[in-house]
Design a protein around this motif. Sequence first.
Motif, PDB file in Angstrom:
ATOM      1  N   ARG A  24       0.820  -1.186   0.013  1.00 44.05           N
ATOM      2  CA  ARG A  24       0.089   0.064  -0.153  1.00 44.05           C
ATOM      3  C   ARG A  24       0.817   1.175  -0.044  1.00 44.05           C
ATOM      4  NH1 ARG A  24      -3.970  -1.758   4.619  1.00 44.05           N
ATOM      5  NH2 ARG A  24      -5.375  -3.256   3.178  1.00 44.05           N
ATOM      6  N   HIS A  25       2.030   1.133   0.578  1.00 45.58           N
ATOM      7  CA  HIS A  25       2.690   2.425   0.804  1.00 45.58           C
ATOM      8  C   HIS A  25       4.118   2.749  -0.156  1.00 45.58           C
ATOM      9  CE1 HIS A  25       0.313   3.600   3.946  1.00 45.58           C
ATOM     10  NE2 HIS A  25       0.089   2.299   4.625  1.00 45.58           N
ATOM     11  N   ILE A  26       4.376   1.645  -0.515  1.00 47.18           N
ATOM     12  CA  ILE A  26       5.750   1.783  -1.484  1.00 47.18           C
ATOM     13  C   ILE A  26       5.515   1.582  -2.963  1.00 47.18           C
ATOM     14  CG2 ILE A  26       7.927   0.410  -2.024  1.00 47.18           C
ATOM     15  CD1 ILE A  26       8.223  -0.276   0.744  1.00 47.18           C
ATOM     16  N   THR A  27       5.610   2.573  -3.587  1.00 45.74           N
ATOM     17  CA  THR A  27       5.497   2.556  -5.142  1.00 45.74           C
ATOM     18  C   THR A  27       6.880   2.779  -5.778  1.00 45.74           C
ATOM     19  OG1 THR A  27       5.119   5.023  -5.318  1.00 45.74           O
ATOM     20  CG2 THR A  27       3.140   3.652  -4.811  1.00 45.74           C
ATOM     21  N   LEU A  28       7.011   2.551  -7.017  1.00 48.97           N
ATOM     22  CA  LEU A  28       8.095   2.756  -7.880  1.00 48.97           C
ATOM     23  C   LEU A  28       8.520   4.152  -7.892  1.00 48.97           C
ATOM     24  CD1 LEU A  28      10.047   1.372  -9.632  1.00 48.97           C
ATOM     25  CD2 LEU A  28       8.786   1.730 -11.486  1.00 48.97           C
ATOM     26  N   ALA A  29       7.607   5.316  -7.852  1.00 45.10           N
ATOM     27  CA  ALA A  29       7.888   6.489  -7.694  1.00 45.10           C
ATOM     28  C   ALA A  29       8.621   7.075  -6.527  1.00 45.10           C
ATOM     29  CB  ALA A  29       6.804   7.463  -8.036  1.00 45.10           C
ATOM     30  N   LYS A  30       8.008   6.471  -5.463  1.00 46.42           N
ATOM     31  CA  LYS A  30       8.533   6.782  -4.243  1.00 46.42           C
ATOM     32  C   LYS A  30       9.895   5.968  -3.864  1.00 46.42           C
ATOM     33  CE  LYS A  30       4.234   7.266  -1.561  1.00 46.42           C
ATOM     34  NZ  LYS A  30       3.329   6.644  -0.460  1.00 46.42           N
ATOM     35  N   LEU A  31      10.087   5.110  -4.308  1.00 44.97           N
ATOM     36  CA  LEU A  31      11.328   4.310  -4.293  1.00 44.97           C
ATOM     37  C   LEU A  31      12.444   4.933  -5.162  1.00 44.97           C
ATOM     38  CD1 LEU A  31      12.844   1.796  -3.178  1.00 44.97           C
ATOM     39  CD2 LEU A  31      12.013   0.419  -5.024  1.00 44.97           C
ATOM     40  N   ASN A  32      12.092   5.428  -6.209  1.00 47.57           N
ATOM     41  CA  ASN A  32      13.004   6.078  -7.006  1.00 47.57           C
ATOM     42  C   ASN A  32      13.568   7.510  -6.480  1.00 47.57           C
ATOM     43  OD1 ASN A  32      13.461   4.438  -9.243  1.00 47.57           O
ATOM     44  ND2 ASN A  32      11.840   5.181 -10.421  1.00 47.57           N
ATOM     45  N   ASP A  37      17.331  10.990  -3.408  1.00 47.44           N
ATOM     46  CA  ASP A  37      17.487  11.620  -2.069  1.00 47.44           C
ATOM     47  C   ASP A  37      18.950  10.950  -1.474  1.00 47.44           C
ATOM     48  OD1 ASP A  37      15.452  13.098  -2.856  1.00 47.44           O
ATOM     49  OD2 ASP A  37      14.064  12.204  -1.282  1.00 47.44           O
ATOM     50  N   VAL A  38      18.928   9.840  -1.479  1.00 49.04           N
ATOM     51  CA  VAL A  38      20.088   9.245  -0.838  1.00 49.04           C
ATOM     52  C   VAL A  38      21.519   9.551  -1.562  1.00 49.04           C
ATOM     53  CG1 VAL A  38      21.392   6.988  -0.120  1.00 49.04           C
ATOM     54  CG2 VAL A  38      18.812   7.405   0.475  1.00 49.04           C
ATOM     55  N   VAL A  39      21.394   9.348  -2.831  1.00 49.91           N
ATOM     56  CA  VAL A  39      22.638   9.678  -3.815  1.00 49.91           C
ATOM     57  C   VAL A  39      22.735  11.108  -3.570  1.00 49.91           C
ATOM     58  CG1 VAL A  39      23.203   9.704  -6.023  1.00 49.91           C
ATOM     59  CG2 VAL A  39      22.087   7.788  -5.353  1.00 49.91           C
TER      60      VAL A  39
END
Length: 75
Positions: A24-32, A37-39
Amino acid sequence: MGPAEVARHIEGITAHEISLAKNRHITLAKLNKAITDVVNAFARVAVRLLRLLYGCQRRSPRGAAATRPPSMTRS
């Protein structure tokens, strides 16, 4: 780490519940976006560290040779 392994380490929750929350909470857009952000954060830290180690050389009066670390200058 998958839902089953997470559920083994957390009392009172099942692998099914973990899986539902993930779906429900993790999408491909959110993951990308998170990866970006981390990089970017790592790059900012690396730049600050290099400036701390070698100093900020933006306005060097001696040209390109002054921007090299002492171990790389020509003799």
